[in-house]
Design a protein around this motif. Structure first.
Motif, PDB file in Angstrom:
ATOM      1  N   LEU A 167     -18.192 -26.523  34.072  1.00  0.00           N
ATOM      2  CA  LEU A 167     -17.999 -27.527  33.025  1.00  0.00           C
ATOM      3  C   LEU A 167     -18.889 -27.303  31.808  1.00  0.00           C
ATOM      4  O   LEU A 167     -18.763 -28.022  30.814  1.00  0.00           O
ATOM      5  N   THR A 168     -19.774 -26.316  31.888  1.00  0.00           N
ATOM      6  CA  THR A 168     -20.706 -26.035  30.788  1.00  0.00           C
ATOM      7  C   THR A 168     -20.420 -24.699  30.122  1.00  0.00           C
ATOM      8  O   THR A 168     -20.558 -24.562  28.901  1.00  0.00           O
ATOM      9  N   ASP A 169     -20.025 -23.715  30.889  1.00  0.00           N
ATOM     10  CA  ASP A 169     -19.838 -22.354  30.386  1.00  0.00           C
ATOM     11  C   ASP A 169     -18.591 -22.277  29.505  1.00  0.00           C
ATOM     12  O   ASP A 169     -17.545 -22.842  29.837  1.00  0.00           O
ATOM     13  N   ASP A 170     -18.686 -21.551  28.382  1.00  0.00           N
ATOM     14  CA  ASP A 170     -17.533 -21.411  27.494  1.00  0.00           C
ATOM     15  C   ASP A 170     -16.431 -20.545  28.092  1.00  0.00           C
ATOM     16  O   ASP A 170     -15.339 -20.443  27.544  1.00  0.00           O
ATOM     17  N   GLY A 172     -15.502 -21.239  31.215  1.00  0.00           N
ATOM     18  CA  GLY A 172     -14.946 -22.123  32.233  1.00  0.00           C
ATOM     19  C   GLY A 172     -14.080 -23.200  31.606  1.00  0.00           C
ATOM     20  O   GLY A 172     -13.274 -22.931  30.713  1.00  0.00           O
ATOM     21  N   ALA A 173     -14.236 -24.438  32.087  1.00  0.00           N
ATOM     22  CA  ALA A 173     -13.517 -25.593  31.533  1.00  0.00           C
ATOM     23  C   ALA A 173     -14.545 -26.471  30.835  1.00  0.00           C
ATOM     24  O   ALA A 173     -15.038 -27.453  31.391  1.00  0.00           O
ATOM     25  N   GLN A 174     -14.902 -26.107  29.625  1.00  0.00           N
ATOM     26  CA  GLN A 174     -16.052 -26.674  28.942  1.00  0.00           C
ATOM     27  C   GLN A 174     -15.851 -28.146  28.588  1.00  0.00           C
ATOM     28  O   GLN A 174     -14.997 -28.505  27.790  1.00  0.00           O
ATOM     29  N   ILE A 175     -16.678 -28.998  29.200  1.00  0.00           N
ATOM     30  CA  ILE A 175     -16.742 -30.416  28.867  1.00  0.00           C
ATOM     31  C   ILE A 175     -18.130 -30.768  28.352  1.00  0.00           C
ATOM     32  O   ILE A 175     -18.287 -31.514  27.389  1.00  0.00           O
ATOM     33  N   PHE A 176     -19.153 -30.198  29.002  1.00  0.00           N
ATOM     34  CA  PHE A 176     -20.539 -30.441  28.624  1.00  0.00           C
ATOM     35  C   PHE A 176     -21.016 -29.334  27.670  1.00  0.00           C
ATOM     36  O   PHE A 176     -20.715 -28.163  27.879  1.00  0.00           O
ATOM     37  N   ARG A 177     -21.754 -29.714  26.655  1.00  0.00           N
ATOM     38  CA  ARG A 177     -22.403 -28.722  25.791  1.00  0.00           C
ATOM     39  C   ARG A 177     -23.717 -28.319  26.450  1.00  0.00           C
ATOM     40  O   ARG A 177     -24.506 -29.180  26.842  1.00  0.00           O
ATOM     41  N   GLU A 178     -23.955 -27.018  26.559  1.00  0.00           N
ATOM     42  CA  GLU A 178     -25.146 -26.554  27.269  1.00  0.00           C
ATOM     43  C   GLU A 178     -26.422 -27.011  26.561  1.00  0.00           C
ATOM     44  O   GLU A 178     -27.380 -27.451  27.203  1.00  0.00           O
ATOM     45  N   TYR A 179     -26.461 -26.901  25.263  1.00  0.00           N
ATOM     46  CA  TYR A 179     -27.607 -27.387  24.487  1.00  0.00           C
ATOM     47  C   TYR A 179     -27.154 -27.586  23.049  1.00  0.00           C
ATOM     48  O   TYR A 179     -26.118 -27.084  22.624  1.00  0.00           O
ATOM     49  N   ILE A 180     -27.935 -28.347  22.309  1.00  0.00           N
ATOM     50  CA  ILE A 180     -27.700 -28.556  20.878  1.00  0.00           C
ATOM     51  C   ILE A 180     -28.956 -28.121  20.152  1.00  0.00           C
ATOM     52  O   ILE A 180     -30.073 -28.424  20.584  1.00  0.00           O
ATOM     53  N   PRO A 608      -9.974 -15.657  28.519  1.00  0.00           N
ATOM     54  CA  PRO A 608     -11.082 -16.145  27.689  1.00  0.00           C
ATOM     55  C   PRO A 608     -11.741 -17.397  28.237  1.00  0.00           C
ATOM     56  O   PRO A 608     -12.939 -17.580  28.119  1.00  0.00           O
ATOM     57  N   ALA A 609     -10.975 -18.315  28.830  1.00  0.00           N
ATOM     58  CA  ALA A 609     -11.538 -19.548  29.365  1.00  0.00           C
ATOM     59  C   ALA A 609     -10.548 -20.145  30.349  1.00  0.00           C
ATOM     60  O   ALA A 609      -9.333 -19.944  30.248  1.00  0.00           O
ATOM     61  N   ILE A 610     -11.066 -20.892  31.319  1.00  0.00           N
ATOM     62  CA  ILE A 610     -10.188 -21.548  32.283  1.00  0.00           C
ATOM     63  C   ILE A 610      -9.381 -22.640  31.600  1.00  0.00           C
ATOM     64  O   ILE A 610      -8.186 -22.795  31.815  1.00  0.00           O
ATOM     65  N   ALA A 611     -10.051 -23.443  30.766  1.00  0.00           N
ATOM     66  CA  ALA A 611      -9.378 -24.534  30.047  1.00  0.00           C
ATOM     67  C   ALA A 611     -10.192 -24.889  28.821  1.00  0.00           C
ATOM     68  O   ALA A 611     -11.403 -24.669  28.772  1.00  0.00           O
ATOM     69  N   THR A 612      -9.554 -25.419  27.792  1.00  0.00           N
ATOM     70  CA  THR A 612     -10.230 -25.900  26.590  1.00  0.00           C
ATOM     71  C   THR A 612      -9.797 -27.339  26.331  1.00  0.00           C
ATOM     72  O   THR A 612      -8.660 -27.720  26.600  1.00  0.00           O
ATOM     73  N   PHE A 613     -10.724 -28.125  25.805  1.00  0.00           N
ATOM     74  CA  PHE A 613     -10.460 -29.541  25.557  1.00  0.00           C
ATOM     75  C   PHE A 613     -10.779 -29.864  24.106  1.00  0.00           C
ATOM     76  O   PHE A 613     -11.826 -29.456  23.575  1.00  0.00           O
TER      77      PHE A 613
END
Length: 643
Positions: A167-170, A172-180, A608-613
């Motif tokens: 849920l963090t890796d770009d 994967g299925a990115q929902i959480f931002r790893e850091y800002i 490139p990614a499992i899913a994008t939101f």
């Protein structure tokens, strides 16, 4: 056979996980105790039932992965990081797979053979505490109660850590931002400069700011912080504060024209280049002082090991014919012949680097002598403080500096000299890491009544198989993170390899920023004089991105909260909370690392990614707070309330 097969499988898993972890955070996690717990759990299954000695074999084989990969990630990426006059030793890792594999193979086998000669004097004759060996022994002997629920915690946390990574890796299925991250600008300031007599000589407009970053949403980094505890994680993040909140803002403030001269209007870019090209060499100087201080503080132990090991080793060899079967090693003559045979391929690869037969032979001799001495010292120190605390970086630095000075003496400089120095350091590093791991397992086997030669054979088999495997995940991680600089970039800074590259290039290649190195050394001396607890750890914090060191600190903070809770419990409950928390943290580390590698492999296949939101850009940062809260819940609530 099932014990060996399981051990090698676990070695693949822990080796891959530590490849990711070591290059991301500069630290690896010992596999001995988790492997012992997993072996106990699996050998209780009726169809897979096994005894204590089989568990011992599994643990021995499993620990090779962590040990071999530590030597790999501390040195192999350095070949790619070295740049002299626009020329690089290696432009990538994939095309140098066989050279790297040969280094791992020879270094790992030499480490095994060196420590076989030293097993009896270290494990039997030397009065050492062996903390981690005793811990492994106690875990194996603990019985049904301690092992029954352990797999549930480890594998549950492993799955949870893997989910957070997806849920963090770009990739994967990115929902959480790893850091800002961002840049907080200072107000413009006009400073009136004057001469010695206080006469005005000019006004300069200064500006700049603080590059800031949130902690990384990383189960692995927080798991590391949890395991090392609040004290060490605080020391580590203090280095990040010094680098990112003090040194970089100062440098930008006093050089307001820097962004224009490097061709950018983005202050964040200027801050990053200042960190990479100025602050990190300062950190290298501090690391050197820290390593020297660590070795000096152990001077009595080092001298004792050198003075006592070899006399005891000779006596042990003389008594070899009358030893009990539980004290029999692989025969010394086979060990010596095998070591001599390994010098042929390693001399060949040194010749490949230096293009000179004399320099290749000298490099091989330096590697052999320093490798044996440092393996002996490292093995002795493992008996004192455990393999997790073995000063592997310090031992490797000693080999690197000796090799560099020898290469300069015989006139081998430039890229070929740097390659030879790194080659010596890489083999010695792998040898010391593997020998430290094996001697710890041999001591645990000695306590359990295991047969040394069987453990040594299993170690040799594991080293051979893993040497051909471990470069795979390392190459995959590099290729999948090329957008952030690959190994050596922001995502995978690989601090130890960067240190080796800086020193080899500086000493042999003549491009060392000696002024910055001297500033770092002075800073390290100042830290020692004021009683700093770990100058080396502070320097590592300076070398890492702030998002990394602050995430480790968050893990330490979580452990501090749990400690406050457990202080109100009985001694037995406190011990149980400590054990379960460590198992959960280990699972989080393994989960992120394994899934991170799997995602990298998937990415390299063209997905490139499992899913994008669509909501991720606007809400990813806020949603990441859920991830932090969930990890805190796992590491605090579950250990504190589990029955």
């Amino acid at each position: 056979m099932k014990a060996v097969s399981l051990g090698i499988f676990l070695a693949f898993v822990f080796g891959s996980a530590n490849a990711y972890l070591g290059m991301k955070a500069g630290q690896t996690v010992a596999a001995t105790i988790p492997a012992a717990v997993i072996a106990m759990a699996l050998f209780r299954i009726p169809a897979f039932r096994g005894g204590i000695l089989e568990q011992n074999i599994t643990r021995t084989a499993a620990s090779v992965g962590e040990a071999l990969v530590a030597g790999a990630i501390f040195t192999i990426p350095a070949f790619m990081m070295v740049d002299i006059g626009g020329q690089r030793l290696w432009t990538d890792l994939r095309s140098h797979y066989w050279e790297a594999t040969l280094i791992l193979l020879v270094g790992g086998l030499i480490g095994v053979f060196f420590i076989i000669l030293l097993r009896r004097p270290l494990c039997v004759d030397a009065p050492l505490p062996w903390p981690e060996s005793v811990a492994s022994y106690e875990i194996v002997k603990a019985g049904e109660a301690s092992a029954s629920k352990a797999p549930r915690y480890i594998f549950g946390a492993l799955g949870f850590g893997g989910l957070i990574e997806i849920l963090t890796d770009d990739k994967g299925a990115q929902i959480f931002r790893e850091y800002i991250d961002g840049f907080l600008k200072f107000p413009r300031s006009v400073i009136q400069h004057f001469d010695i007599e206080k006469k005005p000589i000019g006004d300069v407009t200064h500006f700049g700011g603080v590059p800031w970053s949130t902690p990384s949403l990383s189960p692995a980094l927080m798991g590391i912080g949890y395991i090392i505890g609040p004290e060490l994680s605080s020391i580590n993040v203090s280095g990040g504060i010094i680098a990112w909140w003090i040194l970089i803002p100062l440098l930008l403030f006093f050089d307001p024209d820097l962004p224009r001269r490097i061709g950018t209007n983005d202050p964040a870019v200027a801050a990053n280049t200042v960190w990479f090209n100025v602050v990190r060499p300062i950190a290298v100087g501090t690391m050197l002082v820290g390593a020297a201080s660590t070795m000096y503080s152990m001077r009595e132990s080092l001298w004792t090991s050198l003075r006592g090991i070899f006399t005891a080793s000779a006596a042990a060899a003389h008594e070899g014919k009358t030893l009990d079967p539980t004290e029999r090693d692989i025969p010394p003559r086979w060990v010596v012949l095998s070591t001599a045979a390994l010098l042929i391929p390693i001399t060949a690869i040194y010749y490949y680097y230096t293009h000179g037969i004399v320099s290749a032979i000298v490099a091989a001799v330096v590697m052999s002598v320093t490798g044996f001495l440092l393996s002996a010292i490292g093995g002795y120190l493992v008996g004192l403080v455990g393999s997790s605390n073995q000063p592997l970086s310090g031992l490797t630095l000693a080999a690197l500096i000796i090799a560099a000075l020898v290469m300069l003496t015989i006139g081998v400089t430039g890229l070929s000299g740097v390659a030879a120095v790194l080659g010596v350091a890489a083999v010695v590093c792998v040898a010391c890491s593997v020998s430290g791991s094996l001697i710890q397992d041999l001591k645990a086997g000695h306590l359990l009544g295991g047969t040394p030669w069987k453990m040594e054979v299993v170690e040799i088999i594991s080293v051979i198989l893993l040497a051909f495997f471990l470069m795979g995940p390392i190459i995959a991680l590099h290729q999948a993170n090329l957008d952030s600089g690959g190994i050596g970039g922001r995502a995978l800074p690989a601090p130890q390899a960067g240190l080796m590259a800086q020193l080899a290039k500086g000493i042999v290649g003549g491009q060392m920023a000696w002024g910055l190195l001297g500033i770092g050394a002075a800073f390290g001396i100042a830290l020692l004089l004021c009683g700093a607890r770990s100058p080396m750890l502070i320097a590592v914090g300076m070398y890492l991105p702030f998002s990394t060191s602050s995430a480790i600190f968050i893990g330490g903070l979580i452990k501090w909260v749990l400690n406050r809770i457990s202080d109100r419990r009985s001694a037995e409950q406190k011990l149980l909370i400590e054990e379960r928390g460590t198992l959960l943290a280990s699972g989080l580390i393994a989960g992120e690392a394994i899934v991170g590698i799997l995602l990298a492999v998937v990415f390299l296949t063209g997905i490139p990614a499992i899913a994008t939101f669509s909501f991720y850009p606007a809400w990813g940062g806020w949603l990441s707070l859920i991830g932090f809260a969930a990890i805190a819940y796992v590491l605090i609530r579950i250990p504190a309330t589990a029955e």
